[in-house]
Design a protein around this motif. Structure first.
Motif, PDB file in Angstrom:
ATOM      1  N   ARG A 148       0.833  -1.216   0.000  1.00 11.69           N
ATOM      2  CA  ARG A 148       0.000   0.000   0.000  1.00 11.69           C
ATOM      3  C   ARG A 148       0.859   1.253   0.000  1.00 11.69           C
ATOM      4  N   ILE A 149       1.856   1.269   0.877  1.00  8.18           N
ATOM      5  CA  ILE A 149       2.703   2.459   0.983  1.00  8.18           C
ATOM      6  C   ILE A 149       3.498   2.676  -0.292  1.00  8.18           C
ATOM      7  N   ALA A 150       3.930   1.591  -0.925  1.00  9.60           N
ATOM      8  CA  ALA A 150       4.743   1.702  -2.139  1.00  9.60           C
ATOM      9  C   ALA A 150       3.994   2.342  -3.290  1.00  9.60           C
ATOM     10  N   GLN A 151       2.659   2.396  -3.209  1.00 10.12           N
ATOM     11  CA  GLN A 151       1.859   3.041  -4.252  1.00 10.12           C
ATOM     12  C   GLN A 151       1.796   4.558  -4.079  1.00 10.12           C
ATOM     13  N   LEU A 152       2.224   5.059  -2.925  1.00 16.34           N
ATOM     14  CA  LEU A 152       2.142   6.493  -2.657  1.00 16.34           C
ATOM     15  C   LEU A 152       3.163   7.262  -3.494  1.00 16.34           C
ATOM     16  N   PRO A 153       2.887   8.526  -3.768  1.00 16.21           N
ATOM     17  CA  PRO A 153       3.834   9.322  -4.565  1.00 16.21           C
ATOM     18  C   PRO A 153       5.169   9.481  -3.858  1.00 16.21           C
ATOM     19  N   ASN A 154       6.230   9.435  -4.638  1.00 14.28           N
ATOM     20  CA  ASN A 154       7.600   9.666  -4.182  1.00 14.28           C
ATOM     21  C   ASN A 154       8.227   8.511  -3.409  1.00 14.28           C
ATOM     22  N   VAL A 155       7.512   7.437  -3.141  1.00 10.05           N
ATOM     23  CA  VAL A 155       8.126   6.275  -2.498  1.00 10.05           C
ATOM     24  C   VAL A 155       8.955   5.532  -3.545  1.00 10.05           C
ATOM     25  N   ARG A 156      10.238   5.331  -3.247  1.00  9.19           N
ATOM     26  CA  ARG A 156      11.140   4.743  -4.234  1.00  9.19           C
ATOM     27  C   ARG A 156      11.939   3.550  -3.718  1.00  9.19           C
ATOM     28  N   SER A 157      11.899   3.290  -2.415  1.00  2.80           N
ATOM     29  CA  SER A 157      12.664   2.153  -1.895  1.00  2.80           C
ATOM     30  C   SER A 157      12.088   1.699  -0.559  1.00  2.80           C
ATOM     31  N   ILE A 158      12.342   0.435  -0.229  1.00  2.00           N
ATOM     32  CA  ILE A 158      11.975  -0.125   1.064  1.00  2.00           C
ATOM     33  C   ILE A 158      13.224  -0.745   1.670  1.00  2.00           C
ATOM     34  N   LYS A 159      13.550  -0.314   2.864  1.00  2.00           N
ATOM     35  CA  LYS A 159      14.714  -0.823   3.595  1.00  2.00           C
ATOM     36  C   LYS A 159      14.229  -1.896   4.558  1.00  2.00           C
ATOM     37  N   ILE A 160      14.445  -3.166   4.190  1.00  2.00           N
ATOM     38  CA  ILE A 160      13.924  -4.259   5.002  1.00  2.00           C
ATOM     39  C   ILE A 160      14.964  -4.702   6.037  1.00  2.00           C
ATOM     40  N   PRO A 161      14.509  -5.279   7.157  1.00  2.00           N
ATOM     41  CA  PRO A 161      15.431  -5.629   8.244  1.00  2.00           C
ATOM     42  C   PRO A 161      16.018  -7.029   8.107  1.00  2.00           C
ATOM     43  N   GLY A 162      16.771  -7.257   7.060  1.00  2.00           N
ATOM     44  CA  GLY A 162      17.391  -8.557   6.886  1.00  2.00           C
ATOM     45  C   GLY A 162      16.491  -9.524   6.138  1.00  2.00           C
ATOM     46  N   VAL A 163      16.998 -10.691   5.878  1.00  3.47           N
ATOM     47  CA  VAL A 163      16.303 -11.753   5.159  1.00  3.47           C
ATOM     48  C   VAL A 163      16.598 -13.071   5.874  1.00  3.47           C
ATOM     49  N   PRO A 164      15.858 -14.143   5.547  1.00  2.00           N
ATOM     50  CA  PRO A 164      16.201 -15.445   6.122  1.00  2.00           C
ATOM     51  C   PRO A 164      17.628 -15.864   5.767  1.00  2.00           C
ATOM     52  N   VAL A 165      18.221 -16.676   6.600  1.00  2.00           N
ATOM     53  CA  VAL A 165      19.609 -17.098   6.406  1.00  2.00           C
ATOM     54  C   VAL A 165      19.760 -18.005   5.184  1.00  2.00           C
ATOM     55  N   GLU A 166      18.816 -18.914   4.978  1.00  2.00           N
ATOM     56  CA  GLU A 166      18.916 -19.840   3.862  1.00  2.00           C
ATOM     57  C   GLU A 166      18.675 -19.118   2.539  1.00  2.00           C
ATOM     58  N   PRO A 167      19.556 -19.291   1.558  1.00  2.00           N
ATOM     59  CA  PRO A 167      19.436 -18.562   0.291  1.00  2.00           C
ATOM     60  C   PRO A 167      18.087 -18.712  -0.396  1.00  2.00           C
ATOM     61  N   GLU A 168      17.538 -19.921  -0.436  1.00  2.00           N
ATOM     62  CA  GLU A 168      16.253 -20.122  -1.105  1.00  2.00           C
ATOM     63  C   GLU A 168      15.127 -19.391  -0.375  1.00  2.00           C
ATOM     64  N   ALA A 169      15.164 -19.429   0.948  1.00  2.00           N
ATOM     65  CA  ALA A 169      14.158 -18.716   1.726  1.00  2.00           C
ATOM     66  C   ALA A 169      14.319 -17.207   1.579  1.00  2.00           C
ATOM     67  N   ALA A 170      15.561 -16.748   1.503  1.00  2.00           N
ATOM     68  CA  ALA A 170      15.813 -15.319   1.306  1.00  2.00           C
ATOM     69  C   ALA A 170      15.259 -14.856  -0.032  1.00  2.00           C
ATOM     70  N   LYS A 171      15.484 -15.627  -1.081  1.00  2.00           N
ATOM     71  CA  LYS A 171      14.968 -15.267  -2.408  1.00  2.00           C
ATOM     72  C   LYS A 171      13.444 -15.263  -2.410  1.00  2.00           C
ATOM     73  N   ALA A 172      12.838 -16.236  -1.740  1.00  2.00           N
ATOM     74  CA  ALA A 172      11.384 -16.285  -1.665  1.00  2.00           C
ATOM     75  C   ALA A 172      10.840 -15.059  -0.935  1.00  2.00           C
ATOM     76  N   ARG A 173      11.545 -14.626   0.130  1.00  2.00           N
ATOM     77  CA  ARG A 173      11.132 -13.427   0.881  1.00  2.00           C
ATOM     78  C   ARG A 173      11.161 -12.196  -0.007  1.00  2.00           C
ATOM     79  N   VAL A 174      12.252 -12.024  -0.742  1.00  2.00           N
ATOM     80  CA  VAL A 174      12.387 -10.853  -1.616  1.00  2.00           C
ATOM     81  C   VAL A 174      11.368 -10.906  -2.750  1.00  2.00           C
TER      82      VAL A 174
END
Length: 297
Positions: A148-174
Motif C-alpha cells: 500500500r505504501i509503495a503506491q504512494l507518490p515519491n516512495v522509491r525504496s523499502i529498507k527491510i530488516p534482513g532476510v532469512p539465512v537460507e538462500p532459497e528462503a531469502a529469495k522467496a522473501r524478496v
C-alpha cells in the motif's frame, strides 16, 4: 541512489554538540571510496537523539561535504508535525532523498503508519525510502502494508530488516515483497550480517552500517553480489563473522562502530549522545584486536 551501497555514517557528538570536523572526515572517506549514496541521520547517525537545529546542521554538512554523491536523510520523529519539519529542512538543504521510520512511544497501528506515510509523501519533492526497523520502532510492517505504501507518490525504496539465512528462503522473501510493489520501488537489505545473502537473493541495495566506517570493505561485498559472484560475496561476508558476533553480543552495531571509529582515530571519545556509550574496557580491546586482524578499509 536506491541501489548499490548506501553507507550510513555515525554522527560524532558529545554533550557540547556535533563534532563537525569528525563528521566531515567520515563523509570524505565515503566519497573517496565511491559509495553509491550516503545515509545521514539513520539509526547509526543517532537521529532520534537530536533536536531540529542539530539535524539541520548535520544535513547541511553532509550535503555540502558529499559533493556529487547523493545524500539520503533520516526524518523520523514521534509526531507527524515534526517529521514534516524534518522533511522540509532536508529538502531545503539539498538532500537527494529522505528515509522515514515510523517512530512511536505508543505502539502504532497499520492505519496510523499508512496515514503517516500518506501525509509525508504529499509534501515531498524528493524520493522517500521506507525504513522498516522493528528492533528500534517496535512496529512490524506486513508485506501488504508495504504494498500500500509503495503506491504512494515519491516512495522509491523499502529498507527491510534482513532476510532469512537460507538462500532459497531469502529469495522467496524478496520475491514475495517484490510482487506487491511497483517496479520503480527498490528493495534494500539492512542488518549487515545478512547483507550478502540479501543482495544475492535479489535486493537492489545494501543500507550499510559498516559501510559508513569501512566503505571499501562493504563495497567489495556489494560489487561481488552485483556482478553475480554469489560465492565471493558470501566469502567476504563470512570473513567478517567475528565482527557480526560482536554486534550481537553488544546489542547491535552502534556501540561497536562508535568504538571502532574512536580506535581508528576518526572521532574523539566519547562520540555518542548520552546515555549511549561506545564499547569500553575488555570489549573495546577485543574490537581493537579484531580490527587489526581483519584490516578493514
Amino acid at each position: 541512489m536506491f541501489s548499490g551501497l548506501s553507507a550510513f555514517p555515525l554522527t560524532p557528538m558529545n554533550e557540547s554538540g556535533i563534532d563537525e570536523a569528525a563528521f566531515a572526515r567520515l563523509i570524505d572517506r565515503l566519497v573517496a571510496a565511491g559509495v553509491d549514496s550516503i545515509g545521514a541521520l539513520g539509526s547509526t547517525g543517532s537521529y532520534a537523539y537530536l533536536n531540529r537545529a542539530e539535524r539541520e546542521q548535520v544535513t547541511q554538512l553532509a550535503v555540502a561535504q558529499a559533493g556529487k554523491v547523493p545524500v539520503i536523510v533520516g526524518i523520523g520523529a514521534l509526531r507527524t508535525r515534526d517529521v514534516l519539519d524534518a522533511a522540509e529542512d532536508a529538502q531545503k538543504a539539498g538532500a537527494s532523498g529522505v528515509l522515514l521510520a515510523p517512530m512511536s512511544y505508543q505502539k502504532l497501528s497499520e492505519d496510523e503508519v499508512f496515514g503517516l506515510f500518506d501525509s509525508v509523501t504529499r509534501h515531498l519533492s524528493v524520493p522517500l525510502c521506507v525504513y522498516d526497523n522493528p528492533t528500534t520502532t517496535h512496529f512490524e510492517f506486513s508485506d501488504e502494508l508495504h504494498g500500500r505504501i509503495a503506491q504512494l507518490p515519491n516512495v522509491r525504496s523499502i529498507k527491510i530488516p534482513g532476510v532469512p539465512v537460507e538462500p532459497e528462503a531469502a529469495k522467496a522473501r524478496v520475491d514475495r515483497l517484490r510482487a506487491l510493489i511497483p517496479s520503480h520501488v527498490t528493495i534494500g537489505v539492512s542488518g549487515d550480517v545478512l547483507a550478502a545473502t540479501g543482495l544475492n537473493a535479489g535486493c537492489d541495495a545494501w543500507y550499510s552500517v559498516i559501510g559508513g566506517l569501512f566503505p571499501r570493505t562493504a563495497l567489495a561485498i556489494t560489487r561481488a553480489a552485483q556482478s553475480g559472484d554469489v560465492h565471493q560475496a558470501m566469502r567476504l561476508s563470512e570473513r567478517l563473522q567475528p565482527l557480526w558476533e560482536l554486534f550481537g553480543q553488544y546489542g547491535g552495531s552502534l556501540r561497536v562502530m562508535a568504538a571502532a571509529a574512536e580506535l581508528q582515530g576518526l572521532t574523539e571519545s566519547p562520540c555518542l549522545p548520552l546515555p549511549l556509550k561506545a564499547l569500553d574496557g575488555p570489549g573495546k580491546q577485543k574490537l581493537a584486536t579484531l580490527l587489526e586482524a581483519l584490516e578493514l578499509t
